[in-house]
Design an enzyme around this catalytic site. Sequence first.
Site, PDB file in Angstrom:
ATOM      1  N   CYS A   1      46.603  12.446  43.142  1.00 21.62           N
ATOM      2  CA  CYS A   1      46.082  12.704  44.545  1.00 21.62           C
ATOM      3  C   CYS A   1      45.264  10.962  44.710  1.00 21.62           C
ATOM      4  CB  CYS A   1      45.102  13.637  44.660  1.00 21.62           C
ATOM      5  SG  CYS A   1      43.719  13.404  43.499  1.00 21.62           S
TER       6      CYS A   1
ATOM      7  N   HIS B   1      39.946  16.261  44.570  1.00 21.56           N
ATOM      8  CA  HIS B   1      41.067  15.828  45.261  1.00 21.56           C
ATOM      9  C   HIS B   1      40.671  14.853  46.215  1.00 21.56           C
ATOM     10  CE1 HIS B   1      45.102  16.360  46.677  1.00 21.56           C
ATOM     11  NE2 HIS B   1      44.963  16.941  47.737  1.00 21.56           N
TER      12      HIS B   1
ATOM     13  N   ASP C   1      47.301  14.981  54.088  1.00 21.27           N
ATOM     14  CA  ASP C   1      47.411  15.237  52.527  1.00 21.27           C
ATOM     15  C   ASP C   1      48.518  14.476  52.236  1.00 21.27           C
ATOM     16  OD1 ASP C   1      46.871  15.393  49.804  1.00 21.27           O
ATOM     17  OD2 ASP C   1      46.242  17.867  50.071  1.00 21.27           O
TER      18      ASP C   1
END
Lengths: 317, 660
Positions: free
Chosen positions: B417, B461, B477
Amino acid sequence: MRDALRRLQQLAERRLPALTRFRRPEPMPIELNRRRIYIVPTGFGIGFTVLLLVMLVGSLNYSNNAALLLTCMLGASGAASMLIAFRALDGLALASVSAGQAIAGQPLALTLEFESTRPRSAIRIDLGDACQAFAIDASGKADVTLPLATRQRGWQPLPRVRVWTTWPLGLFRAWSWMHPEQSVLVWPHPESGGPPPLLPADEGLRPRLHRGEDLAALRDYRSGDPRKHIAWKASARLGHLLSKDFEQPESRPEWRLDWRELEGMDTEARIARLARWLGEAHAAGRRHSLWLPGLPIEVGSGPGHYARCMSALASLP
Amino acid sequence: MIGVTRRPTGPSLDSRAFDLLCLTMACVLGVHASHLPWWLVAALALVLALRWWQRRRHGTPPPMLLKLPLLALLAIAVVFTYGTIFGQEPGSALAVGLLVLKLLESEAPRDAKVGVSFACFGLMAALLFDQGLVATFVVALGLLPALATLRALEPAQASASLPRALLPGLALLAAAVPLALLAFALVPRLSSPLWGAPNRTEARTGLSDQMSPGDFVELLNDERPAMRVTFDGPPPPPEQRYFRAYVMWAYDGRTWEHVQLRLADGRARPLEPLEARVTTGYQVDLEPTDRTVLPALGMPMEAPAEARLSPNREVFSDKPVREPLHYALRSALYYHLQPKLPEAARRFALRLPQGLNPRTHALAAQWRARRAGDDQAIVDDALALFHDGAFRYTMSPAPLGRNAVDDFLFGTREGFCEHYASSFTVLMRAAGIPARVVTGYQGGYWNPLGNYLLVRQSDAHAWSEVWLEGRGWTRVDPTAAVRPERVSQGAAAAAGDQLGWVQTSWLASLRNQWDVVNHWWTQGVIGFDALRQRGLLTPFGIHDTGTAMLGILLAIGTALFVAIGVGWALWRRERPEPLSQALRRLEARLARAGITRRRSEGPQHYLRRAARALPAQRAELERLMNRYLELRYAHDEPVPELLREFQRAVREFRPRRVVK
């Protein structure tokens, strides 16, 4: 310091019997109940409490709830142990006391028989300077033997017995007094030395009896031996006559110990002398009789007879 | 019949008590082992084992010549390791060392008592380092040998095997639970520490206010809970479970950093305005982080008590979270954040280090030229690149060079991430779209048993927020473009780990239950503070929870428990005696018929009177009386057959009512 405390305790017990539970002698069985069991923290208990407080402040300071919970658990366990200490004594009964035999000045073995409906552990009894620990198992009975110091002959009342325990953790001490209404007989102390008893007039003159029932040995035949004493079988083997020699054990003279023969001595000296003679007679296995004012004891021997004579001596006024 | 087991009550400690004492010390050493230096633990364990062996073998006290050097060695070792003997860690090292060395001179019951006392203290001290459920349980087990040691010091008891010797302690602890809980609930908590606050030197894993590629790996492998969230309504759908922690503006080519941006004149920026209609209420139970940040779902509307909102709507507590923290929040999941971007903020959000990542800049310029101001299209282009550009999600990516974003986008194309969020944000900034990196938690595990969302450290994250005209700051994202299952199923699934065995249903439910228990522990015990204390008492109409009030309640409650305990102690079980019972039953029957036994009346007299009063049953009553007398007085113990017969006769006896 210790003596001062003891004196203070004795004074308090005289003045404030209700508070100090100074108990008069009471008949057996003596059963402990909540009215007569006392509990105080031990020195270790006080120290442990201080430690718990430190732990409490520490865990609060670091606002550490797990440590606080642990401290609370430990504290509550300690409190619960107080109740267990009480339960260790509650319902404990002194069923009977039996005394052994001892002469004045020597310790007397005192056997206390305790009873309980459930098993108990780590109960201690104090009697004078003696301390004894015992447990009661599932049978519900336990005998505890303690030495009791004696000083003079005669009936001696039993002292108070302290029953106590610090079971299970040693944090609390539960205790109670038991004062059985019973006396023990202490035998007189024999004098250390003196003359032997006067023997009866015919003592030593009686002929020794050689003919008895027990076969002692075989010897050569002497003329005059009864025919029935000849050992025919052995004689046939050896070729000359042998005669069986029979012997009866020598009858030892019996002692007639008599109070009246010790005229001119004071009572205790008479008793001490008789006690010594009784001891000598008993040790030698000699049959003896004892005459005491109002209490003639027939001839006899053995431990039972000796105990009877000594007890009679001990209970003289 | 003689039940006396005597032990010597002399000054020497018997071997059973010494064994238990050694076991106690070993327990203390064991619960401290995790935070003491390994060599100290090993050395102390060796001393303990040798001393145990030596006393068992020879039974003599070790010489003074051995004790003093060991003591000096311990002090030197502690000072050498920690530099001081004060403080939590050196203090506990010293205490544990002294406890073990105390064994060298434990010869009398008194030594054992002192040793056990301080062992209890040592056990408690272990909880200052870890007060989790398992740790507390293990420490509480350490109390068992301690209590057993004290018990073994008592004389005259039935001997039991070593494991059995531990049982009475367990029973005692179990009996102590109610009182302990009462005391725990009512002991007034300190409003401020009396002395130094705990100093924690050990680093906790958790979100950091910095992020450079590779940072998250440790985090993503950490299965410990980060927080548990309960929602007022139904939980939000998985794609909305983004918990924002840090917003990062500053980038130096390698590291993203959380900095508080200020206006040109040095004043704090105003709060970014938020437009939202639908909000979600929820409560968070946060595990300690040692940081001030409080993760918040979506976009928080306002800060909870003793916390504040930063300008870009992060939530910060006033003090570091050192204890489990409970807070309630209200957040918007669908919103417009800062529809108008001030010029200063735009400049911050476009700032990139000079001279780095030329290929990225070129690509961004190319997009910029092609899309001509359509920011949303550029965002889509970037996401399409991640989606179709053979990017791989992995927890162990290849290292990146100085031009990290270039290397990642055009070279390695593997990462997790933070690589995606970082390079996406750089790409956006290069294309002239204001963008920033956001870290926090995403996903979480819905525990149906406890009705809460469990968020683990591994759910950490990173994603981006880009500012789009008319929509304000919008969450993008990029990881989801590469691995959609990262959003729907969590980090482990995205990494492609074969976690089949974890997914097995019974194991999963076991994990659920275990986590529920942990949750209760954290909430009910560790997080039980003055506030919860008040909450506990409010239902009883007690609103004043001052120290005096708590003290009174504690005294009353303790008195109550002590009364119950004393009742138990005084209670004596009467052994029912069958013959008396049968007679009592007969008396009850006759009493119903009007013939009551008088206090002074013996059974014979009473039954004779009854027979006179009931002439019709005279014979029967006389027979009963004779049987009773025979059973009672003819034998030492009642004959069983006769007793049964008597009982039956009593059962069958029905007195007819006396007519007066």
